[in-house]
Design an enzyme around this catalytic site. Structure first.
Site, mmCIF file in Angstrom:
data_model
loop_
_atom_site.group_PDB
_atom_site.id
_atom_site.type_symbol
_atom_site.label_atom_id
_atom_site.label_comp_id
_atom_site.label_asym_id
_atom_site.label_seq_id
_atom_site.Cartn_x
_atom_site.Cartn_y
_atom_site.Cartn_z
ATOM 1 N N SER A 1 3.748 5.927 -6.367
ATOM 2 C CA SER A 1 3.587 5.879 -4.869
ATOM 3 C C SER A 1 4.030 7.196 -4.320
ATOM 4 O O SER A 1 5.022 7.812 -4.656
ATOM 5 C CB SER A 1 4.463 4.800 -4.530
ATOM 6 O OG SER A 1 4.639 4.586 -3.058
ATOM 7 N N HIS B 1 8.671 5.428 -6.302
ATOM 8 C CA HIS B 1 8.047 6.076 -5.018
ATOM 9 C C HIS B 1 8.869 7.492 -5.017
ATOM 10 O O HIS B 1 10.074 7.660 -5.228
ATOM 11 C CB HIS B 1 9.026 5.282 -3.917
ATOM 12 C CG HIS B 1 8.349 5.750 -2.543
ATOM 13 N ND1 HIS B 1 7.047 5.546 -2.039
ATOM 14 C CD2 HIS B 1 8.989 6.468 -1.729
ATOM 15 C CE1 HIS B 1 6.774 6.083 -0.811
ATOM 16 N NE2 HIS B 1 8.333 6.628 -0.528
ATOM 17 N N SER B 2 7.674 8.444 -4.876
ATOM 18 C CA SER B 2 8.046 9.725 -4.618
ATOM 19 C C SER B 2 8.785 10.112 -5.920
ATOM 20 O O SER B 2 8.219 9.972 -6.890
ATOM 21 C CB SER B 2 8.900 9.989 -3.611
ATOM 22 O OG SER B 2 8.939 11.210 -3.075
ATOM 23 N N MET B 3 10.101 10.512 -5.894
ATOM 24 C CA MET B 3 10.747 11.082 -6.846
ATOM 25 C C MET B 3 10.691 10.176 -8.059
ATOM 26 O O MET B 3 10.606 10.295 -9.425
ATOM 27 C CB MET B 3 12.211 11.467 -6.940
ATOM 28 C CG MET B 3 13.010 11.640 -8.077
ATOM 29 S SD MET B 3 14.888 11.772 -7.472
ATOM 30 C CE MET B 3 15.290 10.014 -7.215
#
Length: 247
Positions: A114, A86-88
């Site tokens: 994501s 997720h993200s990073m």
């Protein structure tokens, strides 16, 4: 037990390694095991400098981080597995897969990217360079800064350095290229995400030779916490098609 998997690891024929967002931790994936069921073992990966690893120095060099992840997690990936970032976390997962691909290691059956623009995107270049006020404002717009944290400056002082170091992990390095992966990349995002929209998610298409899906869910940058049931159904469906059906 690996430092990066400090919690008890449920066993299953299929493993889903989950990589958290900047400033986050394994709490993001609390309840995922129960929701995804016994056929999928959820292994949240914990980076140093938070939760049980709060006393360990944080890493800002992505090469060093990937080397540690490969050394500690690699021996555990001799079974069918997939990555969710997720993200990073999606950028870290991509780097780790690229490293294993280069070394001839077993690759995941899928990467779920994501709420994240692909590597080398301009959004990753500038995020770690803004001042505190602008960073807080950005986090507020994304839904990534709880109001109770903003009301306690002493907590905020502790949180911002962690977020900054994590954002430094995301920053592209001069001359760096993003490796094309041999595994599918499934893109997931929130319909109201102000940072990463559908157009940015589509950019991951150029980084896979194996295709993948694009799924948008109700919510903002942290849609994974707001309306997770539809995401869980999507994960189960994709993993059933790509892995579990091959048992």
């Amino acid at each position: 037990m690996s430092r990066y998997l400090p919690q008890r690891r449920p066993e299953a024929e299929m493993v889903l390694l989950c990589f958290h967002h900047a400033g986050g931790g394994t709490a993001l994936f609390r309840g995922w095991q129960e929701s995804l069921g016994p056929d999928i073992a959820v292994w949240p990966v914990l980076l140093p400098g938070r939760e049980r690893r709060i006393r360990e120095p944080r890493l800002t060099d992505p090469t060093q981080l990937v080397e540690e992840l490969a050394a500690e997690l690699g021996p555990l990936l001799d079974r069918p597995h997939a990555f969710f970032g997720h993200s990073m976390g999606a950028l870290i997962a991509h780097r780790l897969i690229a490293s294993r691909q280069h070394e001839g290691g077993r690759l995941p059956s899928a990467l779920f990217a994501s709420a994240c623009a692909p590597p080398l995107s301009p959004v990753h270049s500038s995020a770690s360079l803004v001042g505190d006020d602008e960073l807080i404002a950005r986090l507020r717009r994304l839904g990534g800064m709880p109001e109770e944290l903003l009301e306690h400056p002493e907590w905020l002082r502790l949180a911002l350095p962690v977020i900054r170091d994590d954002l430094e992990l995301c920053r592209p390095r001069p001359g760096e290229t993003a490796q094309v992966l041999s595994c599918p990349i499934h893109r997931c995002g929130g319909t109201e995400d102000r940072l990463v929209g559908e157009a940015e998610l589509r950019g991951w298409q150029a980084l896979t030779e194996a295709g993948g899906t694009l799924a948008m869910f109700s919510g903002d940058h942290f849609y994974v916490k707001q309306r997770p049931d539809s995401l869980f159904r999507h994960l189960r469906d994709v993993l059933s098609e790509t892995v579990l059906c091959k048992k």
